[in-house]
Design a protein around this motif. Structure first.
Motif, PDB file in Angstrom:
ATOM      1  N   ARG A  88       0.843  -1.218   0.000  1.00  0.00           N
ATOM      2  CA  ARG A  88       0.000   0.000   0.000  1.00  0.00           C
ATOM      3  C   ARG A  88       0.869   1.255   0.000  1.00  0.00           C
ATOM      4  NH1 ARG A  88      -2.992  -1.213   5.406  1.00  0.00           N
ATOM      5  NH2 ARG A  88      -0.908  -1.953   5.850  1.00  0.00           N
ATOM      6  N   ASN A  89       0.225   2.432  -0.117  1.00  0.00           N
ATOM      7  CA  ASN A  89       1.062   3.634  -0.081  1.00  0.00           C
ATOM      8  C   ASN A  89       1.547   3.879   1.347  1.00  0.00           C
ATOM      9  OD1 ASN A  89      -0.465   5.795   1.331  1.00  0.00           O
ATOM     10  ND2 ASN A  89      -1.955   5.409  -0.304  1.00  0.00           N
ATOM     11  N   ASN A 120       1.587   6.295   3.445  1.00  0.00           N
ATOM     12  CA  ASN A 120       0.709   6.891   4.473  1.00  0.00           C
ATOM     13  C   ASN A 120      -0.207   5.849   5.104  1.00  0.00           C
ATOM     14  OD1 ASN A 120       1.301   9.688   4.754  1.00  0.00           O
ATOM     15  ND2 ASN A 120       0.567   9.960   2.649  1.00  0.00           N
ATOM     16  N   ASP A 121      -0.759   4.987   4.283  1.00  0.00           N
ATOM     17  CA  ASP A 121      -1.656   3.942   4.803  1.00  0.00           C
ATOM     18  C   ASP A 121      -0.884   2.973   5.698  1.00  0.00           C
ATOM     19  OD1 ASP A 121      -3.681   5.105   3.432  1.00  0.00           O
ATOM     20  OD2 ASP A 121      -3.756   3.608   1.814  1.00  0.00           O
ATOM     21  N   ILE A 122       0.335   2.674   5.294  1.00  0.00           N
ATOM     22  CA  ILE A 122       1.168   1.760   6.104  1.00  0.00           C
ATOM     23  C   ILE A 122       1.430   2.384   7.470  1.00  0.00           C
ATOM     24  CG2 ILE A 122       3.440   0.665   6.269  1.00  0.00           C
ATOM     25  CD1 ILE A 122       3.441   0.603   3.153  1.00  0.00           C
ATOM     26  N   MET A 156      -0.326   4.708   9.031  1.00  0.00           N
ATOM     27  CA  MET A 156      -1.564   4.732   9.833  1.00  0.00           C
ATOM     28  C   MET A 156      -1.816   3.367  10.468  1.00  0.00           C
ATOM     29  SD  MET A 156      -2.718   7.592  10.063  1.00  0.00           S
ATOM     30  CE  MET A 156      -1.428   8.707   9.694  1.00  0.00           C
ATOM     31  N   ASP A 157      -1.566   2.329   9.697  1.00  0.00           N
ATOM     32  CA  ASP A 157      -1.755   0.966  10.178  1.00  0.00           C
ATOM     33  C   ASP A 157      -0.831   0.700  11.379  1.00  0.00           C
ATOM     34  OD1 ASP A 157      -2.439  -1.659  10.385  1.00  0.00           O
ATOM     35  OD2 ASP A 157      -1.644  -2.290   8.436  1.00  0.00           O
ATOM     36  N   SER A 161      -1.819   2.655  14.505  1.00  0.00           N
ATOM     37  CA  SER A 161      -3.008   2.107  15.175  1.00  0.00           C
ATOM     38  C   SER A 161      -2.679   0.905  16.068  1.00  0.00           C
ATOM     39  CB  SER A 161      -4.057   1.688  14.131  1.00  0.00           C
ATOM     40  OG  SER A 161      -3.659   0.475  13.509  1.00  0.00           O
TER      41      SER A 161
END
Ligand code: S3P
Length: 165
Positions: free
Chosen positions: A152-153, A155-157, A159-160, A163
């Motif tokens: 994934r991009n 930023n998504d990584i 955020m993951d 979290s």
């Protein structure tokens, strides 16, 4: 189970070109934690590129330097993001340094991302690189607290990962 979760370190592991350095920088922006990169520190300490260390002293010598790097992190670094060279989990139980995130990408993406393989000695031969990739997958999985889909991009990584900490 994590051996040293009280260090508050985030440890990034994964194969070459899995995005550890990029994710590390974004994680720094997001969390304010300091970032450390094993290749960069080893290279700076020896005033040599990683390729030169490999060609002049050999892989075994480089792995000893990586081992020493990990021991120094384990004993003294807190609240940081540690980006590790792809071979470190083969010589060190990275869970001793902090909470471990495995950035997982398929081998095809490794090849796509490495148009120029000259600065990574172990990628110079594709068959050899695939063998190493296959041998390491299980090691990365076994030593990680979380396996992260790193296709994934960035930023998504990030955020993951955020979290989960
Ligand atoms: C290696 C990965 C490289 C670097 C060296 C060996 C490996 O780091 O440490 O070329 O054995 O997988 P990156 O994973 O940051 O590319």
């Amino acid at each position: 189970m994590n051996l040293q979760s009280n260090s508050n370190n985030i440890i990034l592991i994964g194969f070459m070109c899995s995005g550890k350095s990029t994710v590390s920088k974004l994680l720094h922006k997001n969390t304010g934690k300091l970032t450390l990169d094993s290749d960069l520190i080893i290279s700076n300490n020896h005033e040599m590129t990683i390729e030169d260390i490999f060609s002049k002293h050999g892989e075994e010598y480089f792995r000893k330097l990586e081992y020493q790097f990990c021991e120094s992190i384990k004993n003294s670094v807190r609240d940081s993001i540690i980006s590790t060279g792809g071979g470190i989990p083969t010589i060190y139980d990275v869970r001793q340094m902090g909470l471990v995130f495995y950035l997982d990408i398929p081998f095809e993406i490794v090849l796509e991302r490495t148009k120029d393989r000259s600065n990574r000695p172990l990628l110079s031969n594709i068959d050899n690189a695939l063998n190493i990739y296959n041998a390491r997958k299980q090691i990365y999985k076994n030593l990680s607290d979380f396996k992260i889909d790193a296709t994934r991009n960035a930023n998504d990584i990030v955020m993951d990962i955020v979290s989960k900490i």
